[in-house]
Scaffold this motif. Structure first.
Motif, mmCIF file in Angstrom:
data_model
loop_
_atom_site.group_PDB
_atom_site.id
_atom_site.type_symbol
_atom_site.label_atom_id
_atom_site.label_comp_id
_atom_site.label_asym_id
_atom_site.label_seq_id
_atom_site.Cartn_x
_atom_site.Cartn_y
_atom_site.Cartn_z
ATOM 1 N N LYS A 140 9.682 11.620 -47.003
ATOM 2 C CA LYS A 140 8.992 12.588 -47.851
ATOM 3 C C LYS A 140 7.673 12.031 -48.380
ATOM 4 C CE LYS A 140 13.296 14.813 -49.266
ATOM 5 N NZ LYS A 140 14.245 15.097 -50.370
ATOM 6 N N LYS A 141 6.728 12.932 -48.587
ATOM 7 C CA LYS A 141 5.448 12.549 -49.179
ATOM 8 C C LYS A 141 5.667 11.987 -50.580
ATOM 9 C CE LYS A 141 1.895 13.758 -46.469
ATOM 10 N NZ LYS A 141 0.817 12.805 -46.107
ATOM 11 N N LEU A 142 4.930 10.949 -50.911
ATOM 12 C CA LEU A 142 4.989 10.434 -52.270
ATOM 13 C C LEU A 142 4.233 11.372 -53.208
ATOM 14 C CD1 LEU A 142 4.411 6.573 -51.967
ATOM 15 C CD2 LEU A 142 6.549 7.844 -51.937
ATOM 16 N N LYS A 143 4.694 11.441 -54.445
ATOM 17 C CA LYS A 143 3.972 12.192 -55.458
ATOM 18 C C LYS A 143 2.745 11.382 -55.882
ATOM 19 C CE LYS A 143 8.262 14.189 -57.250
ATOM 20 N NZ LYS A 143 9.193 14.236 -58.399
ATOM 21 N N GLU A 144 1.762 12.069 -56.440
ATOM 22 C CA GLU A 144 0.540 11.376 -56.872
ATOM 23 C C GLU A 144 0.853 10.258 -57.848
ATOM 24 O OE1 GLU A 144 -2.375 14.072 -58.321
ATOM 25 O OE2 GLU A 144 -2.606 15.115 -56.422
ATOM 26 N N SER A 145 1.841 10.477 -58.718
ATOM 27 C CA SER A 145 2.197 9.458 -59.712
ATOM 28 C C SER A 145 2.818 8.219 -59.078
ATOM 29 C CB SER A 145 3.180 10.047 -60.735
ATOM 30 O OG SER A 145 4.369 10.475 -60.101
ATOM 31 N N GLN A 146 3.294 8.350 -57.821
ATOM 32 C CA GLN A 146 3.918 7.219 -57.135
ATOM 33 C C GLN A 146 2.917 6.382 -56.345
ATOM 34 O OE1 GLN A 146 6.774 9.913 -55.114
ATOM 35 N NE2 GLN A 146 8.389 8.571 -55.898
ATOM 36 N N ILE A 147 1.683 6.881 -56.208
ATOM 37 C CA ILE A 147 0.693 6.176 -55.396
ATOM 38 C C ILE A 147 0.239 4.860 -56.041
ATOM 39 C CG2 ILE A 147 -1.602 6.312 -54.346
ATOM 40 C CD1 ILE A 147 0.586 7.925 -52.915
ATOM 41 N N PRO A 148 -0.121 4.822 -57.334
ATOM 42 C CA PRO A 148 -0.507 3.530 -57.923
ATOM 43 C C PRO A 148 0.572 2.453 -57.792
ATOM 44 C CG PRO A 148 -1.253 5.322 -59.318
ATOM 45 C CD PRO A 148 -0.371 5.944 -58.270
ATOM 46 N N PRO A 149 1.867 2.744 -58.071
ATOM 47 C CA PRO A 149 2.883 1.710 -57.844
ATOM 48 C C PRO A 149 2.975 1.273 -56.380
ATOM 49 C CG PRO A 149 3.760 3.421 -59.270
ATOM 50 C CD PRO A 149 2.436 3.913 -58.770
ATOM 51 N N PHE A 150 2.764 2.219 -55.443
ATOM 52 C CA PHE A 150 2.777 1.872 -54.018
ATOM 53 C C PHE A 150 1.646 0.890 -53.705
ATOM 54 C CE2 PHE A 150 1.190 2.456 -49.720
ATOM 55 C CZ PHE A 150 2.347 2.344 -48.945
ATOM 56 N N ILE A 151 0.453 1.168 -54.235
ATOM 57 C CA ILE A 151 -0.698 0.280 -54.008
ATOM 58 C C ILE A 151 -0.404 -1.109 -54.561
ATOM 59 C CG2 ILE A 151 -3.118 -0.151 -54.596
ATOM 60 C CD1 ILE A 151 -3.488 2.924 -54.671
ATOM 61 N N HIS A 152 0.100 -1.152 -55.794
ATOM 62 C CA HIS A 152 0.415 -2.435 -56.444
ATOM 63 C C HIS A 152 1.436 -3.207 -55.618
ATOM 64 C CE1 HIS A 152 1.249 -5.315 -59.634
ATOM 65 N NE2 HIS A 152 2.549 -5.069 -59.435
ATOM 66 N N ALA A 153 2.502 -2.534 -55.171
ATOM 67 C CA ALA A 153 3.564 -3.205 -54.417
ATOM 68 C C ALA A 153 3.055 -3.697 -53.070
ATOM 69 C CB ALA A 153 4.744 -2.255 -54.231
ATOM 70 N N TYR A 154 2.245 -2.883 -52.396
ATOM 71 C CA TYR A 154 1.739 -3.264 -51.074
ATOM 72 C C TYR A 154 0.838 -4.493 -51.168
ATOM 73 C CZ TYR A 154 -0.122 -2.890 -46.350
ATOM 74 O OH TYR A 154 -0.470 -3.155 -45.043
ATOM 75 N N LEU A 155 -0.092 -4.465 -52.117
ATOM 76 C CA LEU A 155 -0.996 -5.603 -52.277
ATOM 77 C C LEU A 155 -0.240 -6.853 -52.700
ATOM 78 C CD1 LEU A 155 -4.056 -3.868 -54.007
ATOM 79 C CD2 LEU A 155 -3.894 -4.642 -51.633
ATOM 80 N N SER A 156 0.741 -6.694 -53.604
ATOM 81 C CA SER A 156 1.524 -7.848 -54.064
ATOM 82 C C SER A 156 2.261 -8.503 -52.900
ATOM 83 C CB SER A 156 2.532 -7.410 -55.135
ATOM 84 O OG SER A 156 1.856 -6.949 -56.284
ATOM 85 N N LYS A 157 2.793 -7.674 -51.998
ATOM 86 C CA LYS A 157 3.512 -8.193 -50.832
ATOM 87 C C LYS A 157 2.571 -9.005 -49.947
ATOM 88 C CE LYS A 157 6.767 -6.645 -47.272
ATOM 89 N NZ LYS A 157 7.418 -5.475 -46.644
ATOM 90 N N LYS A 158 1.284 -8.663 -49.991
ATOM 91 C CA LYS A 158 0.286 -9.377 -49.198
ATOM 92 C C LYS A 158 -0.308 -10.558 -49.964
ATOM 93 C CE LYS A 158 0.151 -6.547 -45.581
ATOM 94 N NZ LYS A 158 0.240 -6.943 -44.162
ATOM 95 N N GLY A 159 0.222 -10.810 -51.178
ATOM 96 C CA GLY A 159 -0.280 -11.918 -51.978
ATOM 97 C C GLY A 159 -1.597 -11.637 -52.656
ATOM 98 N N VAL A 160 -1.891 -10.340 -52.878
ATOM 99 C CA VAL A 160 -3.169 -9.931 -53.469
ATOM 100 C C VAL A 160 -2.886 -9.084 -54.711
ATOM 101 C CG1 VAL A 160 -5.278 -8.579 -53.081
ATOM 102 C CG2 VAL A 160 -4.325 -9.970 -51.232
ATOM 103 N N SER A 161 -3.688 -9.250 -55.736
ATOM 104 C CA SER A 161 -3.550 -8.450 -56.953
ATOM 105 C C SER A 161 -4.717 -7.480 -57.078
ATOM 106 C CB SER A 161 -3.495 -9.357 -58.185
ATOM 107 O OG SER A 161 -4.716 -10.068 -58.327
ATOM 108 N N ALA A 162 -4.591 -6.533 -58.011
ATOM 109 C CA ALA A 162 -5.670 -5.574 -58.289
ATOM 110 C C ALA A 162 -5.490 -5.071 -59.706
ATOM 111 C CB ALA A 162 -5.642 -4.424 -57.303
#
Length: 339
Positions: A140-162
């Motif tokens: 299912k498509k993520l809700k707009e409110s779920q996008i910032p946590p997705f970005i944070h989690a993806y970058l963290s997994k890559k060893g990068v912060s924002a």
């Protein structure tokens, strides 16, 4: 009692633990997770030597269920499993024939269907048979409110912060298209200067083209602070750069914020943690914008703002509006919010 739907992580963990199922039907509106699961199976279940004779990729428009089932009933050659991946499975006809195969599936075959931009009718027999004998995954498509946590989690997994601003800039610019979002994040990771492990607004501005000073995040921040000059500066920039065509995204951002702000007034405790609990926010620091806004806007004013956003959205869609462009509509809305 309805069976709980599987998450992407649950499906992938089962595959990683070699708990293979005879059929995986991956369907839904979000292509990103469908591709991740199918690609993981394609890359990891068989060795490179085994893939030559035991891995097949076909497309729904170029095959049919008879051929797929015939292939699925073959035994693997010099391997424990064979993998058959059917891409664009939404183009397949007679998917109901899969039920015949599922009466006695070959356990050495891993049959994967990738059905994007739609789903099977969950009341149909074939759907129930897939769920009983294998994996039925609804992406299912993520809700707009779920996008910032997705970005944070993806970058963290890559060893990068924002920081929060960088995350908001990406979320506003890309929206809920995860494949596009991941592509933009990978671009940022690749272009990070040597030794730098943090994505910054300046880097986003340089590599993606979003202004660090004139974007949706800064517009919302100006409205929260009732900074009339800054808000009008941003609108002028958006109009000059022809980015006022992003009005639907701006309206969605504003509607989400002011709707949450309205709910924040009902929090039993007006602290960061109290508002975070009321709005079901990921972290209490996200409440700070709402606390600042509550100091600038009354609850009655917020109710009027929500009405104004709805009115602007209707006019943007052409309701009682034969000629007013998005730039002028945005200027009018900001005037109503700020005064």
């Amino acid at each position: 009692m309805a069976k709980q739907e599987l998450t992407y992580a649950e499906v992938l963990n089962g595959i990683k633990n070699k708990q293979y199922k005879p059929v995986y039907y991956l369907m839904g509106e979000e292509a990103y997770y469908i591709d991740l699961i199918a690609n993981y199976i394609a890359e990891n279940v068989l060795s490179e030597a085994e893939k030559e004779f035991n891995q097949t990729i076909v497309y729904g428009a170029d095959t049919d269920m008879d051929r797929i089932i015939t292939a699925a009933r073959r035994y693997p050659m010099m391997a424990e499993h064979q993998v058959i991946i059917v891409k664009e499975a939404q183009a397949l006809k007679n998917i109901d024939e899969l039920s015949v195969y599922l009466k006695k599936p070959l356990l050495s075959t891993i049959l994967v269907f990738c059905h994007k931009h739609g789903t099977l009718d969950k009341r149909k027999k074939v759907t129930l048979d897939i769920e009983k004998n294998g994996i039925l995954f609804d992406s299912k498509k993520l809700k707009e409110s779920q996008i910032p946590p997705f970005i944070h989690a993806y970058l963290s997994k890559k060893g990068v912060s924002a920081d929060a601003k960088s995350i908001a800039m990406l979320a506003d610019f890309v929206g809920t298209d995860l494949n596009k979002l991941v592509g933009e994040m990978e671009k940022l990771i690749i272009t990070l200067p040597a030794g730098q492990k943090s994505v910054t607004p300046e880097q986003i501005e340089k590599n993606i083209g979003i202004s660090k000073d004139y974007n949706n995040y800064e517009l919302l921040n100006a409205l929260i602070n009732k900074d009339v000059f800054k808000a009008n500066q941003i609108v002028a920039y958006l109009n000059k750069s022809n980015k006022a065509n992003a009005l639907p995204g701006i309206l969605a951002l504003l509607f989400n914020f002011y709707s949450n702000l309205m709910l924040a007034y009902y929090a039993s405790e007006k602290s960061e943690s109290g508002i975070a609990a009321q709005l079901d926010l990921r972290s209490s620091w996200q409440s700070r914008d709402y606390i600042r806004a509550m100091q600038k806007y009354t609850a009655v004013k917020v109710m009027h703002i929500i009405e104004d956003i709805r009115y602007c959205d209707a006019k943007a869609k052409g309701v009682d509006n034969p000629s007013v462009g998005p730039g002028e509509l945005l200027r009018e809305l900001l005037f109503r919010i700020l005064h």
